[in-house]
Design a protein around this motif. Sequence first.
Motif, PDB file in Angstrom:
ATOM      1  N   MET A  98       0.836  -1.205   0.000  1.00 35.28           N
ATOM      2  CA  MET A  98       0.000   0.000   0.000  1.00 35.28           C
ATOM      3  C   MET A  98       0.870   1.255   0.000  1.00 35.28           C
ATOM      4  O   MET A  98       0.606   2.203  -0.740  1.00 35.28           O
ATOM      5  N   ARG A  99       1.899   1.272   0.800  1.00 37.67           N
ATOM      6  CA  ARG A  99       2.768   2.441   0.926  1.00 37.67           C
ATOM      7  C   ARG A  99       3.484   2.760  -0.385  1.00 37.67           C
ATOM      8  O   ARG A  99       3.834   3.895  -0.655  1.00 37.67           O
ATOM      9  N   SER A 100       3.680   1.752  -1.219  1.00 37.63           N
ATOM     10  CA  SER A 100       4.395   1.961  -2.479  1.00 37.63           C
ATOM     11  C   SER A 100       3.478   2.433  -3.614  1.00 37.63           C
ATOM     12  O   SER A 100       3.957   2.686  -4.715  1.00 37.63           O
ATOM     13  N   CYS A 101       2.187   2.569  -3.335  1.00 42.44           N
ATOM     14  CA  CYS A 101       1.245   3.006  -4.374  1.00 42.44           C
ATOM     15  C   CYS A 101       1.465   4.467  -4.740  1.00 42.44           C
ATOM     16  O   CYS A 101       2.015   5.251  -3.968  1.00 42.44           O
ATOM     17  N   LYS A 102       1.005   4.824  -5.926  1.00 45.46           N
ATOM     18  CA  LYS A 102       1.136   6.200  -6.411  1.00 45.46           C
ATOM     19  C   LYS A 102       0.032   7.089  -5.852  1.00 45.46           C
ATOM     20  O   LYS A 102       0.265   8.253  -5.532  1.00 45.46           O
ATOM     21  N   ALA A 143      -0.034   4.425   5.673  1.00 49.51           N
ATOM     22  CA  ALA A 143       0.493   4.016   4.363  1.00 49.51           C
ATOM     23  C   ALA A 143       0.527   5.218   3.422  1.00 49.51           C
ATOM     24  O   ALA A 143       1.526   5.457   2.738  1.00 49.51           O
ATOM     25  N   ALA A 144      -0.549   5.999   3.395  1.00 49.27           N
ATOM     26  CA  ALA A 144      -0.604   7.180   2.522  1.00 49.27           C
ATOM     27  C   ALA A 144       0.376   8.250   2.996  1.00 49.27           C
ATOM     28  O   ALA A 144       1.081   8.862   2.193  1.00 49.27           O
ATOM     29  N   HIS A 145       0.432   8.472   4.291  1.00 55.87           N
ATOM     30  CA  HIS A 145       1.301   9.508   4.858  1.00 55.87           C
ATOM     31  C   HIS A 145       2.781   9.203   4.596  1.00 55.87           C
ATOM     32  O   HIS A 145       3.554  10.103   4.275  1.00 55.87           O
ATOM     33  N   LEU A 146       3.176   7.960   4.721  1.00 59.93           N
ATOM     34  CA  LEU A 146       4.586   7.598   4.561  1.00 59.93           C
ATOM     35  C   LEU A 146       4.981   7.284   3.125  1.00 59.93           C
ATOM     36  O   LEU A 146       6.148   6.999   2.851  1.00 59.93           O
TER      37      LEU A 146
END
Length: 82
Positions: free
Chosen positions: A26-30, A43-46
């Motif tokens: 999730m964290r690697s998503c664009k 996940a979005a914040h990092l």
Amino acid sequence: FILSFLQYNIKYVDLGNSDYEDWQLMRSCKHFIISNSTYSWWAAHLSRGKDKVVIAPDIWSIGSPQSEGLYLPEFMRLKVQN
């Protein structure tokens, strides 16, 4: 499967990973569409995406005055019904 939504393709992924591995994915998503959970928020914040789009519900926790501080400047708030 892939679902066409407007002009974007959405991919639903279930690899049978551990929670940590899914979180790393999730964290690697664009871009992100997050729920009112700290799991998706972190996940979005990092995420290191410079031009990331984060869509979050405009109601985080009904009756919680502290929820305003959860929204980061790049978060777009989506109106939801409670």
